[in-house]
Enzyme design. Structure first.
Site, short mmCIF file in Angstrom:
data_model
loop_
_atom_site.label_atom_id
_atom_site.label_comp_id
_atom_site.label_asym_id
_atom_site.label_seq_id
_atom_site.Cartn_x
_atom_site.Cartn_y
_atom_site.Cartn_z
N ASP A 185 0.76 4.07 -3.13
CA ASP A 185 0.10 5.41 -2.60
C ASP A 185 1.22 6.28 -3.17
O ASP A 185 0.64 6.65 -4.50
CB ASP A 185 0.44 5.21 -1.29
CG ASP A 185 0.21 6.71 -0.91
OD1 ASP A 185 -1.26 7.64 -1.05
OD2 ASP A 185 1.29 7.49 -0.84
N GLU A 194 1.06 -1.25 -0.32
CA GLU A 194 -0.19 -0.45 0.10
C GLU A 194 0.84 1.06 -0.28
O GLU A 194 0.61 2.46 -0.55
CB GLU A 194 -1.47 -0.21 1.26
CG GLU A 194 -1.78 1.25 0.85
CD GLU A 194 -1.87 1.46 2.83
OE1 GLU A 194 -2.55 2.82 2.85
OE2 GLU A 194 -1.69 0.29 3.57
N GLU A 231 -4.65 0.94 -3.58
CA GLU A 231 -3.01 0.53 -3.46
C GLU A 231 -1.83 -0.15 -3.52
O GLU A 231 -1.32 -0.05 -4.01
CB GLU A 231 -2.89 2.39 -2.69
CG GLU A 231 -4.05 3.44 -2.57
CD GLU A 231 -3.88 3.39 -1.61
OE1 GLU A 231 -3.81 5.21 -1.36
OE2 GLU A 231 -3.32 3.85 -0.42
#
Length: 232
Positions: free
Chosen positions: A51, A47, A122
């Site tokens: 991101d 993640e 993400e």
């Protein structure tokens, strides 16, 4: 397991070389607490990477497509990558049924699920980046997220609460807001935060949320109203 992964690959339009990466991207930490025998890790590191990849691709897209000042493009980017947007897209794609969650998280359909879905999307981007490289990750973002830009940006005000309050604070007082955690509680996988937003040392607004981002946005909304209503 193989059938599940194959079905998701079709939905995503990506055929993974390393199937375990895709498993990582779908795994919430709560699942591993109940299944310590699992050979893969949770999706938090993916993640983190996804991101950054998402923000870069969206920034590049906006820079090339719109000749707008930095402040406006920042607001546009915030609208595209915000939790609500990503969670809605993840749900539309059909990611929810593939999540690895604890029994408790499976039954929780509230705000926490939105964050899980957004974070998983993400994480999937991070997994694609590692497995397939920049071009494939960019293609995925363009196909699944940027293809919806016209709808996302059609809202009356695309600026996020923090950006709006920062502009107001700088315009009226020439001060940049500072956000501080006042209190946090709850287990690691389900924390809650109370955050205050300050102008210099004066507390202007407080906000609560199940993530720091949510709490900061809530604090910014309250602070914005305080300033507009001349209470400060």
């Amino acid at each position: 397991m193989e059938k599940k992964i194959s079905s998701l690959e079709k939905i995503l339009g990506v055929h993974f070389k390393d199937k375990e990466l895709l498993n990582h991207s779908l795994t919430h930490r709560s699942y591993l607490n109940e299944h310590p025998e699992c050979s893969w890790e949770n999706n938090e590191r993916l993640e983190f990477l996804g991101d950054a990849v998402l923000e870069f691709v969206v920034s590049d897209y906006l820079y090339k497509k719109f000749e707008k000042p930095e402040g406006e493009m920042t607001g546009m980017r915030a609208a595209i990558v915000r939790t609500e947007t990503l969670s809605d897209i993840a749900k539309d794609i059909g990611i929810e049924e593939f999540l690895y969650l604890s029994k408790g998280e499976k039954n929780d359909k509230g705000k926490a699920r939105k964050y899980i879905l957004a974070n998983t999307l993400e994480a999937i981007i991070g997994a694609i980046f590692i497995d397939q490289g920049t071009v494939k990750a960019k293609d995925f973002i363009e196909n699944k997220i940027l293809s919806r830009v016209s709808d996302i940006l059609s809202e009356k005000d695309i600026k996020d609460p923090k950006s709006k309050f920062q502009e107001l604070a700088q315009e009226k007082f020439n001060i940049t807001p500072i956000y501080k955690v006042i209190r946090e509680w709850g287990p690691e996988h389900k924390k809650n935060f109370l955050i205050g937003v300050y102008l210099k040392n004066k507390l202007i607004g407080e906000g609560e949320g199940s993530s720091k981002q949510e709490a900061e946005e809530a604090a910014a909304r309250k602070a914005f109203k305080e300033i507009i209503s001349n209470k400060f």
